[in-house]
Design a protein around this motif. Structure first.
Motif: not given
Length: 227
Positions: A88-113
């Protein structure tokens, strides 16, 4: 005589130390200001991305818009993860970081991973989340978990199984940072019961102490569509 021998000994120690440092020296950091990811090159692959000509780099190569927008959570998990990595951001190449937004509905989950290439640090900006990770077999698979409210932060060590779940009746939002430009994600259920081709049913039945019929059903649930 003793003074001469002492000087010789000191000289040998210094030479040995210098030789060792020369052998083990390396470049732990990027060797240039940036290496913006270029388009894929046919039939050539590298551990990461190719770099653009620095003269063609613009501010847009270091920017991404839209993380302020709530994502659709009307799926069977009740969650949505928007990853902002090197793709998504080509400038991140070699920099060793990234980001994410997590949205949850009522009772929603990001399952074991797991994230095979990155440690994750998560901050809750809305609602409450039950989060946790499981240590390795060598540590007897201990569960470390906590309920986080707005402003709370939690860290998930690299490579360990972890999860997040909304425990309130309202939507929840969190942001996560990763120690890799491309952390990767392996959802446990998808990988185990939805691999292509499938892991033999007898293997999974014995590993999870399940009936083969149930394993067959889980293959259908997590496997690729049959049409």
């Amino acid at each position: 005589m003793m003074e001469v021998l002492l000087r010789l000994l000191v000289t040998q120690v210094i030479l040995l130390a210098l030789a060792t440092s020369f052998v083990s020296c390396y470049d732990p950091n990027p060797l240039q200001d940036f290496c913006v990811a270029a388009s894929e090159t046919n039939r050539v692959f590298v551990n990461g991305k190719f770099c653009k000509d620095p003269k063609s780099v613009t501010a847009n190569d270091f920017s991404y818009s839209g993380l302020n927008i709530a994502r659709n959570t009307t799926n069977f998990l009740g969650s949505n993860v928007t990853t902002v990595d090197v793709n998504k951001i080509p400038g991140l190449n070699t920099l060793g970081v990234s980001l994410a937004r997590l949205d949850f509905a009522q009772g929603g989950q990001n399952p074991p991973h797991i994230h095979p290439r990155a440690t994750e640090i998560l901050v809750v900006t809305k609602g409450k989340l039950l989060v946790g990770f499981v240590s390795s077999n060598q540590d007897n698979n201990r569960l470390f978990y906590k309920v986080l409210k707005r402003g709370d932060v939690f860290v998930f060590p690299i490579g360990l199984i972890h999860f997040q779940m909304n425990v309130r009746r309202t939507r929840a939002v969190a942001f996560a940072g990763f120690g890799s430009q491309n952390p990767g994600t392996i959802r446990i259920a998808d990988a185990v019961f939805g691999s292509n081709p499938s892991i033999p049913q007898e293997v999974l039945a014995k590993a999870f102490q399940l009936d083969v019929k149930l394993v067959r059903f889980l293959h259908i649930v997590f496997g690729p569509p049959l049409w």
